[in-house]
Enzyme design. Structure first.
Site, short mmCIF file in Angstrom:
data_model
loop_
_atom_site.label_atom_id
_atom_site.label_comp_id
_atom_site.label_asym_id
_atom_site.label_seq_id
_atom_site.Cartn_x
_atom_site.Cartn_y
_atom_site.Cartn_z
N ASP A 77 21.46 49.38 69.78
CA ASP A 77 20.81 48.71 69.42
C ASP A 77 21.85 47.99 67.95
O ASP A 77 21.60 46.28 67.85
CB ASP A 77 19.32 49.05 69.32
CG ASP A 77 19.74 49.68 67.83
OD1 ASP A 77 20.72 50.34 66.73
OD2 ASP A 77 18.31 49.98 67.35
N SER A 78 23.56 47.89 67.70
CA SER A 78 24.64 47.56 67.40
C SER A 78 24.29 46.00 68.06
O SER A 78 24.73 45.20 67.21
CB SER A 78 25.48 47.70 66.95
OG SER A 78 25.71 48.52 67.50
N ASP A 116 20.70 52.95 73.62
CA ASP A 116 19.96 53.34 71.91
C ASP A 116 17.99 53.12 72.39
O ASP A 116 17.61 52.00 73.01
CB ASP A 116 20.16 52.11 70.94
CG ASP A 116 21.01 52.85 69.56
OD1 ASP A 116 20.04 54.12 69.73
OD2 ASP A 116 21.44 52.07 69.29
N LYS A 146 19.92 57.27 72.84
CA LYS A 146 19.53 57.68 71.24
C LYS A 146 18.01 57.82 70.28
O LYS A 146 18.54 55.96 71.31
CB LYS A 146 21.07 57.27 70.97
CG LYS A 146 20.94 57.34 69.02
CD LYS A 146 22.35 57.65 68.54
CE LYS A 146 22.48 55.99 68.75
NZ LYS A 146 22.15 54.81 67.70
N GLU A 148 16.68 57.34 66.40
CA GLU A 148 17.30 57.72 64.76
C GLU A 148 16.14 58.60 64.54
O GLU A 148 14.56 58.83 64.70
CB GLU A 148 16.79 56.31 64.14
CG GLU A 148 17.85 55.48 64.78
CD GLU A 148 18.26 54.30 63.96
OE1 GLU A 148 17.19 53.86 62.54
OE2 GLU A 148 19.07 53.37 64.21
N GLU A 215 25.55 59.08 60.42
CA GLU A 215 25.95 57.44 59.45
C GLU A 215 26.09 57.43 57.88
O GLU A 215 24.78 57.82 57.82
CB GLU A 215 25.57 56.64 60.37
CG GLU A 215 25.67 55.33 60.02
CD GLU A 215 25.67 54.00 60.79
OE1 GLU A 215 24.99 54.40 62.01
OE2 GLU A 215 25.77 53.04 60.53
O1 KIV Z 1 23.63 50.55 67.44
C1 KIV Z 1 24.30 51.25 67.10
O2 KIV Z 1 26.00 50.88 67.48
C2 KIV Z 1 24.90 52.25 66.43
C3 KIV Z 1 26.04 52.97 66.26
C4 KIV Z 1 26.23 52.76 64.61
C5 KIV Z 1 25.80 54.75 66.44
O3 KIV Z 1 23.57 53.22 66.73
#
Ligand code: KIV
Length: 298
Positions: A77-78, A116, A146, A148, A215
């Site tokens: 989600d970056s 994510d 993924k 958090e 992280e």
């Molecule tokens: O969203 C993302 O790119 C991430 C990485 C920084 C691990 O969670």
């Protein structure tokens, strides 16, 4: 730690090719005919093999990384701040994640694609997490998701894993909590915070997570977490002692404008390269030298 192949390149039965003709060398033997699985990653930890992970948000970029032999691609989600033009990851929606994840799956043949679960798509209840994880698997075709949090996401992780969804946990600096953190500070400093992070990592593992992203945590703590878990740790700003390393592709390739975090190593300057290409195209069009005869139909 030793370096090796994951999974090994498949034996085609053909005679050995001269080195120059072989597939591009990578840690994992280049592209093979099947996708990397979470079991491959578990075996890699047992063998002490490190592996790289990169983010990807679209098909052509994902194809480049897949062909380069990167075994795991994260549709992070970056994308919020690195691809979609938001200020941070918070506004990213499920529909955006599904669209980007499907593109990354279509662009790749070999990498395990992890997507994510964005902010607000799993915190309400384990049932909400399952509903959205299933969307990412059925509509986009990803191999894992993924989310958090350790203890705070344990119930969701358990339900997902029971339902057959491989889960990667994300601890330390969790960017979806940017407003609660008041920025992006290093996490896990001091005895209490370190103890909590280690407990979160063990809880994520007990809940069934197949890997844990760490992280922006002190390298010494990441080493301790890595030694305490049988699942792989994936570091980003967590030192060299993790089982794997991840970077946001726009950071590592020099596409990000402005400052990048201290933990980023820039391997290319694509922003400058692309800018030069755009300026050269512009000059050719203005000067009338493009299109030339070879670009023209009669
Ligand atoms: O969203 C993302 O790119 C991430 C990485 C920084 C691990 O969670």
């Amino acid at each position: 730690m030793q370096h090796g192949s994951l999974p090994p390149a498949q034996n085609s039965g053909h005679a050995e090719k001269p080195a120059a003709e072989k597939a591009p060398q990578s840690l994992y033997g280049g592209v093979t005919s099947r996708r990397v699985t979470v079991r491959d990653l578990a075996s890699a930890k047992q063998r002490g093999e490190r592996w790289p992970m990169l983010t990807a948000y679209d098909a052509p970029t994902a194809a480049v990384f897949d062909e380069a032999g990167i075994p795991v691609l994260l549709v992070g989600d970056s994308a919020g701040n690195c691809h979609l033009g938001y200020e941070n990851t918070v506004p990213v929606t499920m529909d955006e994640m599904v669209m980007m994840s499907a593109a990354v799956v279509r662009g790749t043949k070999r990498a395990l694609i992890v997507a994510d679960l964005p902010f607000g798509s799993y915190q309400e209840s384990p049932a909400q997490a399952l509903h959205n994880a299933v969307r990412l698997m059925k509509e986009a075709g990803v191999g894992a998701v993924k989310l958090e949090g350790g203890e705070r996401s344990a119930a969701a992780t358990e339900l997902l894993v029971q339902a057959g969804v491989p889960v990667m946990a994300h601890l330390g600096l969790t960017p979806q909590s940017v407003h609660a953190f008041g920025g992006y500070p290093v996490q896990g400093r001091g005895d209490e915070a370190a103890h909590q992070l280690l407990a979160d990592a063990k809880t994520a593992q007990s809940a069934g997570a197949f890997a844990v992203v760490l992280e922006a945590v002190p390298a010494e703590l990441a080493v301790q977490v890595t030694a305490s878990l049988h699942i792989p740790t994936v570091g980003i700003g967590a030192g060299v002692g993790c089982d794997a390393q991840v970077l946001v592709w726009t950071d590592m390739a020099g596409m990000t404008g402005g400052r990048v975090p201290k933990f980023v190593k820039q391997y290319a300057d694509l922003r400058a390269t692309l800018g030069d290409a755009a300026r050269a195209f512009s000059a050719d069009v203005i000067g009338g030298s493009f299109p030339a005869a070879e670009h023209t139909f009669h």
